[in-house]
Scaffold this motif. Structure first.
Motif, PDB file in Angstrom:
ATOM      1  N   GLY A   1     -20.294 -21.437  20.839  1.00  0.00           N
ATOM      2  CA  GLY A   1     -20.346 -21.666  22.112  1.00  0.00           C
ATOM      3  C   GLY A   1     -20.184 -23.166  22.418  1.00  0.00           C
ATOM      4  O   GLY A   1     -18.542 -23.661  22.909  1.00  0.00           O
ATOM      5  N   GLY A   2     -20.320 -23.813  22.115  1.00  0.00           N
ATOM      6  CA  GLY A   2     -20.116 -25.155  22.461  1.00  0.00           C
ATOM      7  C   GLY A   2     -18.897 -25.996  22.048  1.00  0.00           C
ATOM      8  O   GLY A   2     -18.920 -26.266  22.792  1.00  0.00           O
TER       9      GLY A   2
ATOM     10  N   LEU B   1     -26.816 -36.295  18.186  1.00  0.00           N
ATOM     11  CA  LEU B   1     -25.071 -35.732  17.906  1.00  0.00           C
ATOM     12  C   LEU B   1     -25.308 -35.532  19.903  1.00  0.00           C
ATOM     13  O   LEU B   1     -23.925 -35.853  20.475  1.00  0.00           O
ATOM     14  CB  LEU B   1     -25.400 -34.566  17.522  1.00  0.00           C
ATOM     15  N   PHE B   2     -25.843 -34.677  20.550  1.00  0.00           N
ATOM     16  CA  PHE B   2     -25.774 -34.487  21.958  1.00  0.00           C
ATOM     17  C   PHE B   2     -25.369 -35.316  22.540  1.00  0.00           C
ATOM     18  O   PHE B   2     -24.969 -35.060  23.779  1.00  0.00           O
ATOM     19  CB  PHE B   2     -26.765 -33.170  22.455  1.00  0.00           C
TER      20      PHE B   2
ATOM     21  N   VAL C   1     -29.204 -24.129  24.601  1.00  0.00           N
ATOM     22  CA  VAL C   1     -29.475 -23.271  23.750  1.00  0.00           C
ATOM     23  C   VAL C   1     -29.425 -22.606  22.085  1.00  0.00           C
ATOM     24  O   VAL C   1     -30.474 -22.500  21.380  1.00  0.00           O
ATOM     25  CB  VAL C   1     -29.201 -21.996  24.601  1.00  0.00           C
ATOM     26  N   GLY C   2     -28.588 -23.463  21.642  1.00  0.00           N
ATOM     27  CA  GLY C   2     -28.325 -22.691  20.436  1.00  0.00           C
ATOM     28  C   GLY C   2     -30.069 -24.106  20.110  1.00  0.00           C
ATOM     29  O   GLY C   2     -29.612 -23.465  18.632  1.00  0.00           O
ATOM     30  N   SER C   3     -29.408 -25.315  20.653  1.00  0.00           N
ATOM     31  CA  SER C   3     -30.606 -25.905  19.456  1.00  0.00           C
ATOM     32  C   SER C   3     -31.772 -26.283  19.995  1.00  0.00           C
ATOM     33  O   SER C   3     -32.539 -25.989  18.968  1.00  0.00           O
ATOM     34  CB  SER C   3     -29.763 -27.790  20.171  1.00  0.00           C
ATOM     35  N   PHE C   4     -32.202 -25.319  21.148  1.00  0.00           N
ATOM     36  CA  PHE C   4     -33.226 -25.052  21.387  1.00  0.00           C
ATOM     37  C   PHE C   4     -33.615 -23.809  20.119  1.00  0.00           C
ATOM     38  O   PHE C   4     -35.329 -23.885  19.521  1.00  0.00           O
ATOM     39  CB  PHE C   4     -33.274 -23.977  22.677  1.00  0.00           C
ATOM     40  N   LEU C   5     -32.828 -22.958  19.793  1.00  0.00           N
ATOM     41  CA  LEU C   5     -33.151 -21.985  19.510  1.00  0.00           C
ATOM     42  C   LEU C   5     -33.584 -22.594  17.140  1.00  0.00           C
ATOM     43  O   LEU C   5     -34.191 -21.633  16.912  1.00  0.00           O
ATOM     44  CB  LEU C   5     -32.128 -20.801  19.046  1.00  0.00           C
ATOM     45  N   LEU C   6     -33.069 -23.649  17.349  1.00  0.00           N
ATOM     46  CA  LEU C   6     -32.725 -23.925  16.050  1.00  0.00           C
ATOM     47  C   LEU C   6     -33.883 -25.030  15.856  1.00  0.00           C
ATOM     48  O   LEU C   6     -34.745 -24.671  14.853  1.00  0.00           O
ATOM     49  CB  LEU C   6     -31.362 -24.860  15.758  1.00  0.00           C
ATOM     50  N   LEU C   7     -34.477 -25.237  17.000  1.00  0.00           N
ATOM     51  CA  LEU C   7     -36.070 -25.970  16.716  1.00  0.00           C
ATOM     52  C   LEU C   7     -36.763 -24.855  16.618  1.00  0.00           C
ATOM     53  O   LEU C   7     -37.222 -25.355  15.948  1.00  0.00           O
ATOM     54  CB  LEU C   7     -35.946 -26.623  17.665  1.00  0.00           C
TER      55      LEU C   7
ATOM     56  N   ALA D   1     -23.913 -25.651  27.885  1.00  0.00           N
ATOM     57  CA  ALA D   1     -25.198 -25.068  27.598  1.00  0.00           C
ATOM     58  C   ALA D   1     -25.258 -24.116  26.673  1.00  0.00           C
ATOM     59  O   ALA D   1     -26.693 -23.554  26.343  1.00  0.00           O
ATOM     60  CB  ALA D   1     -24.710 -23.949  28.926  1.00  0.00           C
ATOM     61  N   CYS D   2     -24.201 -24.129  26.303  1.00  0.00           N
ATOM     62  CA  CYS D   2     -24.773 -22.546  25.129  1.00  0.00           C
ATOM     63  C   CYS D   2     -24.967 -23.539  23.985  1.00  0.00           C
ATOM     64  O   CYS D   2     -26.159 -23.852  22.985  1.00  0.00           O
ATOM     65  CB  CYS D   2     -23.357 -22.388  25.066  1.00  0.00           C
ATOM     66  N   PHE D   3     -24.820 -25.061  24.198  1.00  0.00           N
ATOM     67  CA  PHE D   3     -25.261 -25.811  22.338  1.00  0.00           C
ATOM     68  C   PHE D   3     -26.338 -26.183  22.998  1.00  0.00           C
ATOM     69  O   PHE D   3     -27.039 -26.558  22.009  1.00  0.00           O
ATOM     70  CB  PHE D   3     -24.086 -27.538  23.019  1.00  0.00           C
TER      71      PHE D   3
END
Lengths: 110, 664, 197
Positions: B248-249, B163-164, B207-213, B203-205
């Motif tokens: 944010g993304g 998606l990204f 970091v968010g996906s890192f957190l989700l991972l 950038a927010c996206f």
């Protein structure tokens, strides 16, 4: 001849030193070339002295005493070639510069 | 079967590549230099290669549309749980973390697919006419197809990472297309601004996906959506943060507060671009993201609260700024910002299908309005200032009628698509009560403003005296290639409401039912938190009536005030100059960003460039060179050409060597 | 006896070497060098290398020194008046010195040669044969030292070519004056010949 090898080598050293002195000090190219010949001869003498030394001592198995004369022959050969080329250069340079003084030949200045 | 999905995805890419090749072929044949702007109306920029490009592009999208329809039909026949999937190989396989290259079509993506390919196809056909005289014709279609490819990748991907990739791809195409006429100067700046502001969101996206991972160990969208959020109760803070960052993304991509300043500037691009990217598809990617991960957001109601506030605020900012715009495209741009705020408002109330419904209807009527404005601009030889329009309804009847249809839908006049979709969102917010009631109020105020500015726009453009220069401008109706898509979109705008009628009417909630498998998890999570019942029938009727009345009233006020021209605006500027400039400048966000962020960054860059880069690094590099040269100069003295000196050095060196040999 | 001879010859070599370095004119330098060669040849003989001694005399004294002299004569460095000034002796005196030194040298060399046999006969050397036995040398040259031998012959070839190219006079208009290395032109001032110090 029971001359110790050291003395032969000393003679060689003196002759070599004189040759170097002449090479560094003199301005005339021909004398410089003569000094070079002197140096080569001194080297020859040291070769032969060493060869004689090795053949005399009981360490005959070590080293190759016949290498001395052989190398001396080659040195003489190369000295002849070098003298010939050097003198040819002198002739060519003389034609160009009308002088044989080393000071005046600074064409390769960087 | 699975191959069809890949055809769907890659046909537009193939189209883009072919168009690109045709563009270069046309360049070599001498048609369409890159240095010419959009001024060449008289010059007929022909060339067989160019003409082919348009047809190829439209054909590619038509194929994609056909395949989207096929996918929808299959899903419709297959029952609730059917999902079309197709995997290929592992894209990333790093220990326990794997990402597959796979495509998924479920009920949510099917709707998005139809919007993208359907509206996209219409806009492609429209562009055949609109861009006919543009030298960059083939290049345009290449970019447009590339955009559709990226958007499809975004929607079809099964993993957050895929998606990204699509997310970035549409950002890139947006950049390319906004700056399409880069030789004019300001489109390039606008494109850069869009890209940079989007970057903040990206950038927010990330970091968010890192957190989700980290939280879920996977980036697969269905796995994240299907996770059991209650087991992770202790880590709800992290989940909230991840959700917030993803939002944010979405803010960056969907132009929500505070990352909305790029969208009005993006109007520098050609009008079809504004229609496709900045109304119908790209800006809806943020909404799609939240919809796709609705259980994630539902698990953290605090984030939904934030989403609601942001959406409502954005809606208000957008609508109020649109009141005083003079450029017809800027009105529509701010309107888009405002309507996107509505979608997020719907999401915050847990009204998933309502938000999607509004997304779809917005694609119809906003796309229509943009294309219509493009028709007006085209007919007036590139005039975009409404103060120089007026009285066009006689000269451009079809454009006028379709535009009115779109305007009616946008302003929420009863029985049109916009009316139903907007009402659904507002009703759900009303039903929740509490803070959502405040948000509802903001939404109502925004609806009033929407009606007002929409009909102001209609009045200024099509009614009243003709304020354009009659000597040089000869308004004419646009060719069929442009008007036929307008008509189709107008029909959709009018009839689109049938997709999701309110519950009090028969045949209701088609979209809601369709979407249920996707939204079920989110609904359940919300039900645990909030008492969330349906609105009573009477309340529903009252709200419907109230909404209709509001829309009609303010539409009439807006229309009436401007039939004689923009005099009212001038009066406001004289009477309340500060208010006027505040609203016209979109609450002065641009200015404050410029002063507080852009200028300091530029100053910092200047300092770094001059101080660090030029004085530090360049000096070091040049210094090395200078040092080498100086050293060389000094060493040069050694090479004086005197043989004796050389001999001396050689002798000394030899003596040193023999000394070392003897001693060592 | 042999030892004393060695020291005499050694001293002579050194003296002649000093003469090489200190000579005012290149001619004297080269003649001193000749003296050095003779002394060294004698030393080689005493040390047990008769073949080398002979080669030394043949090649160095016989060829290389002659080459030097040819070049000095060719370049015509200095003139007779300068020669007279630096010589220090009259013409006949010089002739006497030259003849005398030549005779002395030859005598010394002959003595050394004569003494070698006596030395050998006295059995002071463990080996009965000379250290540079010709057959051994020849055998070695064509077996173990074959490569340097061939390389040396290539070197000589290259030297010949180089010398001819370097010293060759640039073709004048007169096709009949084909003598290699023409005489240098006379310049007005005396050419910088054996200018020293």
């Amino acid at each position: 001849m029971n001359v110790p090898t050291d003395h032969l080598l000393a003679l060689s050293a003196i002759l070599f030193a004189l040759g170097v002195l002449g090479f560094l000090v003199r301005k005339n190219v021909i004398i410089v070339l003569a000094s070079i010949e002197l140096m080569l001869n001194a080297a020859n003498l040291s070769f032969l002295a060493a060869s004689r030394h090795w053949s005399q001592t009981t360490l005959a198995g070590q080293g190759d005493p016949s290498a001395g004369p052989i190398f001396a022959i080659f040195v003489i050969l190369v000295a002849a070639a070098e003298a010939a080329v050097g003198l040819a250069l002198v002739i060519a340079l003389y034609r160009l510069k009308q002088t044989v003084a080393l000071d005046g030949m600074a064409e390769l200045r960087g | 079967m699975s191959a069809m999905l890949w055809w769907l995805l890659f046909t537009p890419l193939v189209g883009a590549i072919v168009c690109g090749a045709l563009h270069f072929a046309a360049l070599r044949a001498g048609h369409g230099s890159l240095d010419q702007g959009r001024g060449g109306h008289d010059r007929h920029a022909g060339g067989a290669a160019r003409a082919l490009a348009g047809r190829v592009a439209c054909a590619a999208i038509a194929v994609a549309l056909g395949l989207s329809l096929w996918a929808c039909l299959r899903l419709a026949r297959g029952g609730e749980t059917l999902v079309l999937e197709s995997s290929t190989w592992h894209w990333i396989a790093a220990g326990s973390f794997t990402v597959d290259l796979s495509l998924v079509v479920d009920r949510l993506s099917s709707v998005m697919l139809l919007v993208i390919t359907g509206v996209g196809f219409l806009i492609h056909v429209y562009s055949l006419g609109y861009m006919a005289h543009d030298p960059g014709y083939a290049r345009f279609f290449a970019y447009l197809n590339l955009f559709v490819f990226a958007m499809l990748a975004l929607v079809l991907s099964s993993s957050l990472l895929g998606l990204f990739v699509g997310w970035e791809g549409v950002g890139l195409c947006s950049y390319l297309l906004i700056g399409f006429w880069y030789e004019k100067g300001w489109p390039a700046e606008a494109a850069q601004k869009a890209f940079v502001v989007n970057r903040v969101g990206d950038a927010c996206f990330l970091v968010g996906s890192f957190l989700l991972l980290r939280l879920f160990g996977t980036l697969d969208l269905s796995e994240i959506a299907g996770a059991n959020f209650h087991l992770l109760g202790a880590r709800s803070g992290e989940i909230a943060l991840a959700a917030l960052l993803l939002f944010g993304g979405a803010c960056g991509k969907s132009a929500q507060f505070p990352l909305f300043t790029w969208l009005p500037d993006a109007m520098a691009g050609p009008t079809p671009v504004s229609a496709l990217i900045h109304a119908a598809t790209m800006v809806t990617a943020g909404v799609y993201l939240v919809l796709r991960l609705n259980p994630l957001f539902a698990a953290v109601p605090a984030v939904l609260f934030v989403i609601g506030c942001v959406g409502a605020l954005t809606a208000l900012i957008g609508a109020s700024s649109a009141l005083l715009q003079n450029d017809i495209k800027k009105v529509l741009a701010y309107s888009t910002i405002s309507q996107l705020g509505y979608m997020f408002l719907g999401l915050s109330a847990g009204a998933w299908s309502a938000a999607l419904f509004h997304l779809v209807t917005h694609a119809f009527f906003k796309g229509l309005l943009f294309l219509g404005s493009g028709s007006v601009i085209h007919g007036l030889s590139d005039e975009q200032d409404m103060r120089k329009m007026g009285g066009l309804k006689r000269a451009m009847p079809r454009t006028f009628l379709t535009f009115v249809a779109g305007a009616a839908a946008l302003s929420g006049l009863p029985l049109l698509s916009g009316f139903f979709s907007k009402d659904e969102i507002l009703a759900r917010n009303f039903a929740l009560g509490g803070f959502h009631l405040t948000l509802w109020g903001v939404g109502v105020a925004t609806a009033a403003l929407t009606a007002f500015y929409t009909w102001r726009m209609v009045a200024l453009t099509f009614f009243g005296a003709e304020r354009f220069d009659r000597a040089h401008v000869h308004p004419h109706e646009s060719p069929a290639l442009m008007t036929v898509p307008l008509v189709i979109l107008a029909l959709l705008s009018v009839l689109g409401g049938l997709l999701n009628l309110p519950h009090v009417l028969p045949g209701a909630g088609l979209l809601q039912h369709w979407l249920e498998p996707v939204t079920r998890a989110g609904d359940e999570l919300l039900r645990r938190e909030v008492e969330h019942g349906h609105v009573a029938a009477l309340t529903e009727w009252l709200l419907l009536g109230f909404g209709a009345a509001l829309a009609l009233f303010f539409a009439q006020r807006g229309f009436h005030g401007y039939t004689q021209g923009p005099a009212r605006d001038q009066a406001l500027e004289r009477g309340q100059p500060k208010l006027a400039s505040f609203l016209a400048g979109a609450w002065q966000f641009d200015k404050s960003y410029h002063a507080r962020i852009v200028l300091p960054l530029r100053a910092a860059a200047e300092t770094l460039s001059a101080g660090f880069d030029r004085r530090g690094i360049d000096a070091a590099v040049d210094g090395a060179g200078t040092l080498a040269r100086a050293l060389g100069q000094h060493l040069r003295a050694l090479a004086d050409g005197q043989v004796k000196h050389y001999a001396l050095w050689m002798g000394m060196g030899a003596a040193l060597l023999s000394l070392t040999w003897v001693l060592g | 006896m042999a030892e004393a001879l060695f020291y005499v010859l050694g001293a002579g070599a050194v003296l002649f070497a000093i003469g090489v370095v200190r000579a005012r004119m290149p001619l004297f330098s080269v003649l001193s060098l000749l003296g050095t060669f003779f002394c060294l040849a004698g030393i080689y003989l005493l040390a047990g290398f008769p073949f080398l001694a002979a080669t030394q005399l043949l090649v160095y004294a016989g060829a290389i020194m002659v080459l030097f002299l040819f070049v000095i004569m060719l370049l015509n460095l200095g003139d007779a008046a300068e020669l007279e000034r630096h010589a220090g002796l009259s013409l006949s005196g010089r002739r006497l010195v030259v003849a005398g030194s030549a005779a002395a040298l030859l005598g010394l060399v002959g003595l050394a040669a004569a003494d070698v046999d006596a030395v050998f006969a006295a059995g002071e050397l463990p080996e009965e044969r000379a250290l540079d036995d010709l057959s051994t040398l020849a055998r070695l040259l064509f077996s173990r030292y074959m490569l340097p031998f061939e390389a040396a012959s290539l070197l000589l070839l290259a030297t010949m070519v180089a010398v001819i190219v370097l010293a060759k006079r640039q073709r004048e208009k007169n096709p009949f004056s084909s003598a290699p290395g023409a005489r240098a032109q006379h310049s007005e001032e005396p050419v910088q010949g054996g200018v020293q110090r």
